[in-house]
Every structure is written in structure tokens, then in C-alpha cells.
Design a protein around this motif. Structure first.
Motif, short mmCIF file in Angstrom:
data_model
loop_
_atom_site.label_atom_id
_atom_site.label_comp_id
_atom_site.label_asym_id
_atom_site.label_seq_id
_atom_site.Cartn_x
_atom_site.Cartn_y
_atom_site.Cartn_z
N ASP A 13 0.82 -1.21 0.00
CA ASP A 13 0.00 0.00 0.00
C ASP A 13 0.86 1.27 0.00
OD1 ASP A 13 -2.11 -1.67 0.01
OD2 ASP A 13 -2.67 -1.36 2.11
N VAL A 14 1.92 1.33 0.80
CA VAL A 14 2.79 2.50 0.86
C VAL A 14 3.47 2.73 -0.47
CG1 VAL A 14 4.91 3.40 1.90
CG2 VAL A 14 3.12 2.43 3.35
N CYS A 15 4.00 1.67 -1.05
CA CYS A 15 4.72 1.83 -2.33
C CYS A 15 3.77 2.31 -3.43
CB CYS A 15 5.37 0.52 -2.73
SG CYS A 15 6.77 0.05 -1.67
N LYS A 16 2.54 1.81 -3.43
CA LYS A 16 1.58 2.25 -4.44
C LYS A 16 1.21 3.72 -4.23
CE LYS A 16 -0.47 -2.31 -5.19
NZ LYS A 16 -1.67 -3.14 -5.02
N ALA A 17 1.00 4.12 -2.97
CA ALA A 17 0.62 5.51 -2.69
C ALA A 17 1.74 6.47 -3.08
CB ALA A 17 0.27 5.65 -1.20
N ILE A 18 2.96 6.16 -2.70
CA ILE A 18 4.09 7.03 -3.03
C ILE A 18 4.31 7.07 -4.53
CG2 ILE A 18 6.57 7.34 -2.76
CD1 ILE A 18 6.30 6.27 0.07
N ALA A 19 4.19 5.92 -5.20
CA ALA A 19 4.40 5.88 -6.65
C ALA A 19 3.38 6.75 -7.38
CB ALA A 19 4.32 4.43 -7.14
N SER A 20 2.15 6.74 -6.90
CA SER A 20 1.14 7.59 -7.57
C SER A 20 1.45 9.08 -7.40
CB SER A 20 -0.24 7.26 -7.00
OG SER A 20 -0.31 7.62 -5.62
N ARG A 21 1.92 9.47 -6.22
CA ARG A 21 2.29 10.87 -6.02
C ARG A 21 3.46 11.26 -6.92
NH1 ARG A 21 1.83 12.81 0.24
NH2 ARG A 21 -0.31 12.03 0.67
N VAL A 22 4.48 10.42 -6.97
CA VAL A 22 5.67 10.73 -7.79
C VAL A 22 5.28 10.83 -9.25
CG1 VAL A 22 7.91 9.87 -8.54
CG2 VAL A 22 7.28 9.76 -6.12
N ARG A 23 4.48 9.91 -9.75
CA ARG A 23 4.09 9.96 -11.17
C ARG A 23 3.30 11.23 -11.49
NH1 ARG A 23 3.64 4.18 -10.70
NH2 ARG A 23 1.49 4.41 -9.91
N GLY A 24 2.42 11.62 -10.56
CA GLY A 24 1.64 12.83 -10.80
C GLY A 24 2.51 14.08 -10.86
N THR A 25 3.50 14.18 -9.99
CA THR A 25 4.36 15.37 -9.97
C THR A 25 5.29 15.39 -11.17
OG1 THR A 25 4.25 15.38 -7.57
CG2 THR A 25 6.02 16.64 -8.59
N VAL A 26 5.90 14.24 -11.51
CA VAL A 26 6.87 14.20 -12.62
C VAL A 26 6.16 14.46 -13.94
CG1 VAL A 26 8.51 12.70 -13.84
CG2 VAL A 26 8.44 12.69 -11.34
N ALA A 27 4.89 14.13 -14.06
CA ALA A 27 4.16 14.32 -15.32
C ALA A 27 4.02 15.79 -15.66
CB ALA A 27 2.79 13.64 -15.24
N SER A 28 4.11 16.68 -14.69
CA SER A 28 4.00 18.12 -14.95
C SER A 28 5.35 18.79 -15.13
CB SER A 28 3.23 18.79 -13.80
OG SER A 28 3.94 18.63 -12.58
N SER A 29 6.44 18.07 -15.17
CA SER A 29 7.79 18.62 -15.30
C SER A 29 8.43 18.08 -16.56
CB SER A 29 8.64 18.26 -14.08
OG SER A 29 9.96 18.72 -14.22
N THR A 30 9.31 18.97 -17.17
CA THR A 30 10.04 18.52 -18.35
C THR A 30 11.21 17.64 -17.93
OG1 THR A 30 11.49 20.45 -18.31
CG2 THR A 30 9.40 20.64 -19.55
N PHE A 31 11.73 16.94 -18.94
CA PHE A 31 12.85 16.03 -18.66
C PHE A 31 14.07 16.80 -18.19
CE2 PHE A 31 16.75 14.04 -20.27
CZ PHE A 31 16.74 12.87 -19.49
N ASP A 32 14.34 17.96 -18.85
CA ASP A 32 15.52 18.73 -18.48
C ASP A 32 15.40 19.25 -17.06
OD1 ASP A 32 18.01 19.89 -18.88
OD2 ASP A 32 17.10 21.80 -19.51
N ASN A 33 14.22 19.74 -16.72
CA ASN A 33 14.01 20.25 -15.37
C ASN A 33 14.09 19.13 -14.34
OD1 ASN A 33 13.35 22.08 -13.28
ND2 ASN A 33 11.17 21.53 -13.47
N PHE A 34 13.50 18.00 -14.67
CA PHE A 34 13.53 16.87 -13.73
C PHE A 34 14.94 16.31 -13.57
CE2 PHE A 34 13.30 12.28 -12.92
CZ PHE A 34 12.65 12.28 -11.70
N HIS A 35 15.72 16.34 -14.68
CA HIS A 35 17.07 15.81 -14.60
C HIS A 35 17.94 16.67 -13.67
CE1 HIS A 35 20.53 13.56 -15.84
NE2 HIS A 35 21.19 14.67 -16.23
#
Length: 852
Positions: free
Chosen positions: A578-600
Motif C-alpha cells: 500500500d505505501v509503495c503504491k501511494a508514493i508511486a502515484s504521487r511521484v508519477r503525478g508530480t513528474v508528469a507536470s515537469s520537463t525532462f531537463d528540469n527533472f534531470h
């Protein structure tokens, strides 16, 4: 010898010829002594031949014998020829025909003189009558009849009797017998017993035995002799009757009956023809500490009492009768210690004097116990269910006990406990997963940390013992009571002991990287702090797909005194997933709004903000330091980005080019800095090298000066020392030569003294040895002379003693007396004979004559 064609034939005594008269065709016998003149019409067809001579105790066989009258004279036909019994034979003996006899014409000597057959002792001849006749004993025999001629004897053959075979007697010794079978019905001469054809019996008489002609010896197991079985006090013989008969002990036996023959009946036993040897029975011996129960014992009437039992206690020895058998073999007396007991159960109704009931009656199925210390032998009415001991239980140990009357199960802890008669040990069954986890207790931490199971050997659990589990430090275990329908949480370190109706709560956790459900099962929940690792696949706003390897630090915040808060720990069965699924969903949502260069460039900050979030305070918006899950009080305190791997190949190539370019720029910068530093270091090293060369040259000149000074001093010292050393050496050499000469003179003098003393000592030793030798020879000579004189004296004494005083006196007087008698015979009074050379004392002679 005259031939058959001679005209004159001289026939000697005890010879005969056969003469054929050609005119009458009659052959006649002519015996000698005679001189026979043959006529022209006669012909000698046989002979001259010697008469048939039969030696003493011999016989001959004559075919076509001549017929004789009552006076034993030959009978002749009217034509003058001897009358013959054609086709018949005649046996002639020496005692019937004293003189040699001729053969009449037609008679044939079938068998030459043959000694009469001698039948040795312990042998017999089996005879058969060829035709009706009277045997040598005067008994009439019919044709085909057989009989026995026993030895020792001389058998006189008869033409009517045929010798079938010679039978040698069978020697029957002690404890032996032979088995016979009747060929025909007959009556035994010795016993008068009538035997029927086919009947079998044993002959036990000791000695030589010759079977009757109507019986034959039946081999037993390939042997003629039936051996007796030796019975001892430790061995008996088990027999079975093949048919009804009376045995050798005069007891009537029925067909199929079985019995034992022991040493009380006989020391040896020969199995009869109607007895089958079932086997040998060994004696059963019980010591004073043993007992046995006999099933189907043989009663006083000799018949087995089927269904009955008999108890026998030692010390005793006995044979198991046919049909009897031991129940559970030979058993030792039950010795009960102070903390031991026996659980007993009644098999049948009986009266027990030790029973506490007023009537003392034990009924089938009753259970009770006897306690030690004691010796106990169970009667046949009692069955021993089990042996029980007092179970010493520590505070951390227990057992499950079931009450057979009520069916209730309870746990007994921390005391020494002995089961009651109505109680038994109860086995607690656990699910297979719990059994496996209990056998691998203590391995949960390694499972959660390393993601793999440790290979351990499972231990077989005693199901009657209280189930215990050692809860590790900083962990929690949930136990559910199915009877009370309540749960309890135990925090470690603590020993968990399950009641009869309690079970562990098994947690199934996700594992692996990335996380997969139902990978690990555990009984205890570790409270942390700890970490877990997961792989999350994200996609940036410019559609770059990345695989993030994240590690989360976590722990549980729980109030152990609050029972309600403690139960929250187990509200989420798989908190890892449950923890890994909850954290993974948060990370995916935040990274989806950032560019690759900014995230890198800002990957760590973006991921932390997405997981922990932010809060607004007086200083502005600040990131949170933890993530709290209220369902089970789990807190995520940290996050670590272990790796970022592009999933798309083009993104991976672009990222690789950027990384290579950054690496190249950094490498060039580092190379320029390194070259500049190397030049600076090289210039400094050259300056230090020049200064070092100048210093070294100054030091070298100074050292060379000191060397020349030392060389001059050394040359002066060397010249002075050499002269001094040579002078001292010559002085020392002279001193050594003088001392050596003195020492040599002293040693020569010492050697001469030693030689002189050695020669003197040798001379003294030789003289002493010679003196001793001569003294010994003189003593031997003296002893020899003394011994010879003693021998002579003793010899003279023995001679005198042997002769005696009278004999010596007689010898001394024999000469003069003989001379006196001789002179008296000659008539001379006295005379003297001399040769004229020896002087004679006439004075003494005259005085002797006068006195005489």
C-alpha cells in the motif's frame, strides 16, 4: 595218452570214457582202471576224462542228471542206456558222494566244483521257490514263495530254490530305529502282531535287524536310520498325530492332536510313523523381574482354553504347549519411580481389592492410575494404557490438556503436572503456513531487509506443548482468540504463548523490486525504523519515460499503552504494497507536470516535494519532513533516489550524449589544471635539484680531506705495528719451542716409567699365577694320594670283613699243616732243601728242632 581213434585205450583209475556202439547207437560208460580194446563198430566219443572230484564243503551242478533208485544207483533202460531227467538239474555235494564219480552219457557238468556259500553273521539270503519243494529245514514251500535264510550258516543250494539276494543286517543302536512297511499281510514271530499290507511301523530293538520278506525298509529323508531327538531341560519336541493311534508312552492320540514331549517323558524320542515333528520348542524362562501373559492356555484336561489368558510370574521356566502363545512376549515388571504412574483400564468385570469404590468392582472401560514408587504386574483383566510421568514445566513452558469427561481443553503453565485418569494430552493443530514460520522464527528481519528467504531446516514441533513464539525486539505480534472473538497485540521483546483457542495473525507482505504482492509471510510486524526499495516508472511532460529506484525510510508511531492504537498496526494487511503504491502515484503525478531537463536537474527536490508535500508557516512555504498514514500509523521519514534510468532508448541516448559531453568538458578542464600544476612542480623540482648538487659537492670535498688525513695516520700505524708484531711473534715462537721440548722430555720419562711399572706388574702377576698353579697341583696330588690310601684301606677292610677272621686263620695255617702232613706221609721227621746260594740260620733251625 591214447587218442580216441586208438584201438587200445588204457584207462587209468578214476577216469572214464564214453563209447558209442555204431551198431546199436547206444553210448555206454566205461570206467578205469582198465585197458580197453576198441572194436571196429565202436567209437570213443568222450574221454578219457577224470572223474568229477568234489572238494569238502563244495558242490557241483549237473544238467540232465541220471535217474537213481532208492539205493542211489543209476537206472538203465531196457536197451542198456542210462535213464536221464532231461531239462532238469541236480546238485551234488561232497557228503552225499564220497568218491569221485563219472558223468553218464547225456549228463553235463554245468557248474564246476564251487565252495558252498557261507552266510556271515548279521546277514541272510532271500530265497524264492521256483516250484513246490521242501527246503533244507523240512518246510514245504510253494512255487513263488519267499523266505529268509539267516546266518551264520552254510547254505546248501537246491535246484528248486533261487537265491534272490543277500541281505545285510541293519545295525540299530541306542536312540535309533528303522521304519518298515508291510508288503503283504503277515504276523510277526517275536511280537505276534499282525501286520496288514501297506502298514508302517518302527523297530526300536537294539542290535542287528534283518527285515522279513514281507516287509521293506522305508528311508526317511534319504536315510535308513531314524535318529532320536535328544530332549533336554531346555528343549522339547512339538508333535502332531497324523491319525489316531497309541503312542510309545501308551497314550491314545487322536488324528490332528498336538502335544509336547519333554524330558519328563523321556530323555530321547524317536518320532513314530504316525507322528509329524512340527518343530523344537525352546524353554521359556522368566526371572524374578519378569512376567508374561499366555493366550489360550492348555487346561488340566490337556485341551486349549480358547479366549482365556493366564498370567505367569518369575522365577519359573516352562514350555509353551501347542496352541499357546505369548501376548507381547516376555515383559519386565513395571518399576515406577516417585514421579511415575501407570494409567490402567479394565478389560472385563473383576473385583479389585485396591479400588476405592465401596464394592471394589471394576467394570469394563474403567480407568484409574497407580502411583509410584512401586512394582506392578498387571493381571489379565487389566490393560496398561500408558506410562505417565510428572511433567516439570517452567514459567515459559506449558501443555494442552483435554478433559475426557467434558471435552474442554485447557493450558497448564509453570508447574509440575501429572495427568489425571480422565485427562489426556491434546494436540494443537496450526495452519501449515504458521508451522513453517514457527520453524523459521527469527528470520523475519532478514526477509524484510534482503528480500529473500534464508534456507533453514524445519524443526518438528511437539503438538501437545503450548505454542510459543519469541517476539523480536521492536516488533509486534497479533493473536486472535476464536472462542472469545478478541485480538491482543504483544510487543517485543516478549514470549507469546497461545491458548487452546488462539491463533497467530499471519501477515502477507509485498516484496521484490519492483514490489509484488504475497511475497513474504510473517508473524511479527517490525516497527522500524527500516527502509524499503521500489522501482517507479514515470513519464515527463515531454514524454520521456524514466525508471526511478527509490528507497523509503519508515517506522511506526504507536502508543503501546493504548490498546486501540495498537490494533491499528494490523489494520492494513500489506502495508508495504500500500505505501509503495501511494508514493508511486504521487511521484508519477508530480513528474508528469515537469520537463525532462528540469527533472534531470532537480529530481531530488521534485520527488521529495511530491512525496512529503509542503506547508505554509510564518517563513513561507516550507517542505514537510515526513509522510504519515493514519490507517496504521506508518510514517515515511525519508526518501533516497538511488538511480534514474530512462526507459525509452532515444532518451537514454540523448542522456548519454549529454553525460558524455559534460564528462568531456570536465575532463579537459581537469587536464589543463593538471598540466599547469605539473609545470609548476617541475620548475620547483629543478631548483631544488640544483641547490642539492652544490651542497653535495661541498660535502664531497670535505669528506675527501678527512679521508686523506686518515690514510696518512693509517700508514704510520701500519708500519709501527708490523715491526712490533714481528718481534712479538719471534719471542712467542721461541717460548713455545722451549716449552714444547720440556714437555716432550717429561712425557718421554713418564712413558718409560709406565713401561717399567707395566713390565714389573706383569712379572709379578706371572710369578703369582705360577705359584698358585703349582700349589693347586700339589694339593691335587696330595688329595689324590690321600684318597688312594683311603681307598686301599677301605678295600683291605672290606676284604678282611668279607673273608672273616676264621677264613684268614685257616688260610694262614693251611700251608704248614699241609707240609706237616706231607712229611708224615713220607716218614720224615724234618728236612731242609736249599739251592746252596741262600744262607740258612742253623741256630734258629736247631733251636726249632730241639724245641719240636
Amino acid at each position: 595218452m591214447a587218442t580216441k581213434d586208438a584201438s587200445v585205450i588204457r584207462i587209468k583209475p578214476y577216469q572214464y570214457i564214453h563209447v558209442l556202439d555204431n551198431n546199436s547207437n547206444i553210448t555206454r560208460l566205461l570206467e578205469g582202471p582198465v585197458t580197453y580194446t576198441r572194436f571196429e563198430h565202436e567209437k570213443v566219443i568222450f574221454g578219457p576224462e577224470d572223474h568229477v572230484k568234489i572238494a569238502p564243503r563244495s558242490y557241483v551242478v549237473i544238467s540232465n542228471p541220471v535217474v537213481r533208485d532208492n539205493e542211489k544207483k543209476p537206472v538203465f533202460n531196457s536197451n542198456g542206456s542210462a535213464k536221464l531227467k532231461y531239462g532238469d538239474e541236480e546238485i551234488r555235494f561232497e557228503d552225499t558222494l564220497k568218491e569221485p564219480f563219472p558223468l553218464y552219457p547225456g549228463e553235463v557238468l554245468t557248474k564246476q566244483p564251487t565252495p558252498l556259500p557261507l552266510v556271515p553273521p548279521h546277514a541272510a539270503l532271500r530265497l524264492r521257490a521256483n516250484r513246490d519243494c521242501v527246503d533244507n529245514s523240512g518246510v514245504k514251500r510253494r512255487a513263488g514263495e519267499e523266505w529268509i535264510f539267516e546266518g551264520p550258516a552254510t547254505y546248501y543250494p537246491k535246484t528248486e530254490v533261487q537265491v534272490v539276494e543277500q541281505i545285510n543286517a541293519t545295525i540299530i543302536r541306542e536312540n535309533e530305529a528303522i521304519r518298515l512297511r508291510a508288503l503283504l499281510g503277515f504276523t510277526e514271530k517275536k511280537t505276534g502282531i499282525t501286520r496288514r499290507a501297506g502298514e508302517e511301523w518302527l523297530v526300536r530293538d537294539v542290535g542287528a535287524f534283518i527285515p522279513n520278506v514281507n516287509s521293506e525298509i522305508v528311508p526317511t529323508r534319504g536315510k535308513v536310520i531314524v535318529l532320536a531327538v535328544v530332549l533336554t531341560d531346555k528343549k522339547a519336541l512339538h508333535l502332531r498325530a497324523l491319525q489316531s493311534y497309541v503312542d510309545v508312552y501308551k497314550k491314545k492320540r487322536s488324528a490332528g492332536e498336538e502335544w509336547l514331549v519333554t524330558i519328563a517323558d523321556s530323555s530321547t524320542h524317536i518320532p513314530d510313523v504316525y507322528e509329524e515333528v512340527v518343530g523344537e520348542v525352546k524353554i521359556t524362562t522368566l526371572t524374578n523381574r519378569q512376567y508374561c501373559v499366555i493366550l489360550d492356555p492348555v487346561g488340566e484336561d490337556g485341551n486349549p482354553q480358547l479366549g482365556h489368558k493366564e498370567l505367569r510370574r518369575g522365577e519359573c521356566s516352562f514350555f509353551l504347549r501347542p496352541g499357546e502363545r505369548l501376548e507381547n512376549g516376555i515383559q519386565s515388571i513395571h518399576v515406577l519411580g516417585e514421579e511415575e504412574s501407570l494409567l490402567l483400564r479394565a478389560r472385563q468385570l473383576f473385583k479389585d481389592p485396591t479400588a476405592k469404590q465401596t464394592d471394589g468392582i471394576r467394570r469394563p472401560g474403567d480407568r484409574w492410575m497407580i502411583h509410584g514408587p512401586a512394582d506392578y504386574v498387571p493381571p489379565v483383566e487389566i490393560e496398561i494404557v500408558e506410562r505417565r510421568r510428572v511433567l516439570p514445566l517452567d514459567d515459559n513452558e506449558g501443555i494442552y490438556v483435554r478433559d475426557l469427561k467434558t471435552g474442554k481443553v485447557r493450558a497448564v503453565y509453570g508447574q509440575s503436572y501429572l495427568l489425571q485418569p480422565h485427562e489426556e494430552m491434546w494436540e494443537k493443530e496450526l495452519p501449515p503456513s504458521v508451522e513453517e514460520l514457527l520453524s523459521r522464527s527469527g528470520q523475519e528481519r532478514a526477509v524484510l531487509q534482503h528480500g529473500k528467504s534464508a534456507a533453514t531446516t524445519p524443526v518438528v514441533r511437539d503438538k501437545t506443548r503450548v505454542v510459543t513464539y519469541r517476539c523480536p525486539h521492536n516488533s509486534a505480534v497479533q493473536v486472535y482468540d476464536y472462542k472469545e472473538k478478541k485480538s491482543r497485540v504483544v510487543f517485543g521483546p516478549e514470549l507469546v504463548m497461545l491458548g487452546p483457542d488462539e491463533q497467530f495473525t499471519v501477515m502477507s507482505l509485498s516484496g521484490g523490486t519492483p514490489k509484488k504482492s504475497d511475497q513474504h509471510k510473517t508473524l511479527c510486524l517490525l516497527l522500524g525504523p527500516d527502509f524499503m526499495t521500489d522501482v517507479v516508472t514515470v513519464e515527463t511532460s515531454d514524454h520521456a519515460r524514466l525508471a526511478l529506484t527509490l528507497a523509503y525510510n519508515w517506522n511506526f508511531e504507536v502508543d503501546k499503552t493504548n490498546k486501540k492504537e495498537s490494533l491499528k498496526l494490523f489494520q492494513v494487511p500489506d502495508f508495504v504494497g500500500d505505501v509503495c503504491k501511494a508514493i508511486a502515484s504521487r511521484v508519477r503525478g508530480t513528474v508528469a507536470s515537469s520537463t525532462f531537463d528540469n527533472f534531470h536537474r532537480n529530481s531530488a527536490e521534485i520527488i521529495r516535494n511530491s512525496v512529503f508535500g509542503s506547508r505554509i508557516n510564518e517563513e513561507g512555504e516550507q517542505p514537510k519532513q515526513s509522510l504519515h498514514f493514519s490507517a496504521n500509523n506508518l510514517v515515511i521519514t525519508g526518501i533516497d533516489i538511488q538511480s534514474v534510468e530512462p526507459v525509452d532508448q532515444r532518451t537514454r541516448d540523448s542522456l548519454q550524449k549529454s553525460v558524455q559531453l559534460a564528462i568531456e568538458i570536465t575532463t579537459n578542464s581537469q587536464e589543463a589544471t593538471a598540466r599547469h600544476e605539473a609545470l609548476r612542480i617541475d620548475q620547483e623540482a629543478r631548483g631544488r635539484l640544483e641547490r642539492q648538487k652544490i651542497s653535495d659537492e661541498a660535502e664531497a670535498e670535505k669528506s675527501r680531506k678527512e679521508l686523506l688525513t686518515l690514510q696518512a695516520q693509517s700508514a704510520a700505524v701500519e708500519s709501527t705495528g708490523q715491526a712490533t708484531a714481528e718481534a712479538k711473534a719471534r719471542a712467542e715462537a721461541a717460548t713455545i719451542e722451549g716449552e714444547a721440548a720440556v714437555e716432550q722430555s717429561r712425557m718421554k720419562a713418564e712413558a718409560q716409567r709406565i713401561q717399567s711399572e707395566a713390565a714389573l706388574s706383569q712379572s709379578k702377576a706371572n710369578n703369582a699365577a705360577e705359584i698358585l698353579h703349582k700349589k693347586a697341583l700339589n694339593e691335587l696330588e696330595i688329595n689324590r694320594s690321600r684318597d688312594l690310601s683311603h681307598i686301599e684301606i677301605e678295600k683291605f677292610k672290606q676284604t678282611v670283613t668279607a673273608l672273616g677272621a676264621d677264613t684268614i686263620q685257616a688260610i694262614a695255617q693251611a700251608g704248614p699243616e699241609m707240609q706237616a702232613k706231607l712229611l708224615q706221609g713220607l716218614g720224615l721227621k724234618s728236612f731242609m732243601i736249599t739251592d746252596g746260594n741262600s744262607p740258612i740260620n742253623l741256630f734258629n733251625t736247631a733251636a726249632g728242632l730241639i724245641s719240636h
